[in-house]
Design an enzyme around this catalytic site. Structure first.
Site, mmCIF file in Angstrom:
data_model
loop_
_atom_site.group_PDB
_atom_site.id
_atom_site.type_symbol
_atom_site.label_atom_id
_atom_site.label_comp_id
_atom_site.label_asym_id
_atom_site.label_seq_id
_atom_site.Cartn_x
_atom_site.Cartn_y
_atom_site.Cartn_z
ATOM 1 N N GLY A 143 93.780 73.494 -48.153
ATOM 2 C CA GLY A 143 92.347 73.331 -48.318
ATOM 3 C C GLY A 143 91.831 73.965 -49.595
ATOM 4 O O GLY A 143 92.437 73.863 -50.664
ATOM 5 N N CYS A 144 90.692 74.651 -49.472
ATOM 6 C CA CYS A 144 90.024 75.232 -50.640
ATOM 7 C C CYS A 144 90.875 76.283 -51.345
ATOM 8 O O CYS A 144 90.668 76.556 -52.532
ATOM 9 C CB CYS A 144 88.686 75.846 -50.220
ATOM 10 N N ALA A 145 91.831 76.880 -50.660
ATOM 11 C CA ALA A 145 92.695 77.893 -51.276
ATOM 12 C C ALA A 145 93.826 77.283 -52.087
ATOM 13 O O ALA A 145 94.501 77.985 -52.851
ATOM 14 C CB ALA A 145 93.273 78.810 -50.200
ATOM 15 N N LEU A 348 89.421 80.844 -50.698
ATOM 16 C CA LEU A 348 89.621 81.001 -49.261
ATOM 17 C C LEU A 348 89.967 79.659 -48.649
ATOM 18 O O LEU A 348 89.473 78.623 -49.092
ATOM 19 C CB LEU A 348 88.354 81.563 -48.617
#
Length: 362
Positions: A143-145, A348
């Site tokens: 994901g965003c990480a 994160l």
């Protein structure tokens, strides 16, 4: 220390401003929520002004099968991913000469918004003249990480192989995961926030002679990285995978989790390298959302101005999952940053997890 020499971004063609997106959501959700007008405030409160998608809004008004959406993902990911690699290796803002595809040792491919086997970078390698022995490492599900993780893995590869030139390619087409019949609040918030974006970074080892082709006087080297997984937090962020595709899981508690959890995590990481948070000159943060940026400032007690670049990327592009941190990083590469300045990168993702990078401009 492995150094980031070039970053390129590719923005999909269909621009949607937040008023258009809000009206789209009103049509979709109004019959399900009596308080729809209150919920739609999220579209303005998030301070996103516009976003970019690989399809126009009318495409999303029709029901699409998982197969249709994933086929669109593969086609767009190959097209825009190829363009991002070409722009990264031929970027006159950061390079004095073009880098031949044959000189790339390994490609880390990052994505969480579609599925492909053979993976996207293999398909791109059939279109560009890479060495047939170029290594491939597709990474899915962060994901965003994911963008920060890709840079961390590139850093480690360059430590092991100092002559290496490494590409980190991130392709996130969040719009293609949209579920027209998902009337959850997570989907409504996701509709207000997520967007499509593609980016590629070139990371070079110490013995790669990057000074021969680097144009900028200084560039960010990666000094250290840290991955952290929060136990018993699987339900904070991610996908619920069903027969019709990927359904977003997005906890409203994420900003509060950041406020309580992030500072001890960051402080311990910096302490391991004898650095105080007050010594950090630049904060290269993945802008998960306006509330996430506010939580960074509150948790780490940062001057709000240190998040201006991240906030501007969020305003202009929305949250492009793993790709977003490359858009932020590119804007720092474009600056004339003094030698030995320190930067902290953070992102994160699902797990719930964080990825930290410590930068020094060299």
């Amino acid at each position: 220390m492995p150094t980031i020499i070039s970053v390129a971004e590719v923005t999909p063609h269909f621009e949607v401003n937040q008023n258009q997106a809000s009206e789209f959501a009103r049509e979709l959700f109004s019959e399900s929520y009596k308080d729809i007008e209150r919920l739609l405030r999220a579209f303005q409160n998030g301070q996103i002004e516009k976003r970019h998608f690989v399809k126009d809004l009318d495409w999303f008004k029709e029901e699409r099968t998982f197969e249709e959406k994933n086929t669109a993902y593969i086609e767009s990911a190959v097209t825009f991913g190829k363009e991002a690699i070409e722009k990264c290796l031929n970027n006159k803002d950061f390079l004095t000469r073009n880098i031949p595809f044959q000189e790339i040792d390994i490609i880390f491919f990052i994505s969480t918004t579609g599925i492909a086997t053979p993976s996207i970078e293999a398909r791109i390698m059939n279109l560009l003249p890479f060495n047939s022995h170029t290594k491939r490492v597709p990474i899915w599900g962060l994901g965003c990480a994911g963008g920060a993780v890709g840079l961390s893995r590139a850093y480690e590869y360059c430590l092991a192989f100092p002559k290496a030139k490494v590409l980190v390619l991130s392709v996130e087409l969040c719009s293609l995961t949209f579920q027209r019949n998902d009337l959850s609040k997570s989907n409504l918030i996701g509709t207000s926030l997520f967007a499509d974006g593609v980016a590629c970074a070139l990371v070079c080892g110490d013995a790669s002679n990057f000074s021969d082709f680097r144009k900028k006087r200084t560039s960010p080297s990666i000094m250290a990285t840290q991955s952290t997984l929060m136990p018993n937090s699987l339900d904070v962020m991610g996908w619920d995978i069903r027969s019709t595709g990927l359904f977003v899981v997005f906890s409203r508690d994420i900003p509060h989790i950041i406020e309580d959890w992030l500072k001890p995590n960051v402080s311990g990481f910096l302490a391991d390298h004898q650095i105080d948070l007050e010594q950090i000159d630049y904060f290269i943060a993945h802008p998960g959302g306006k509330k996430v940026i506010d939580a960074y400032v509150k948790s780490l007690e940062l001057p709000p101005a240190m998040t201006n670049v991240s906030l501007e990327v969020l305003k202009q592009f929305g949250n492009m999952s793993s790709t977003t941190i490359f858009y932020v990083l590119k804007r720092y590469l474009e600056m004339e940053i003094p030698q030995d300045s320190l930067g902290l990168g953070t992102a994160l993702g699902p797990g719930f997890s964080s990825e930290l990078l410590l930068f020094r401009w060299v």
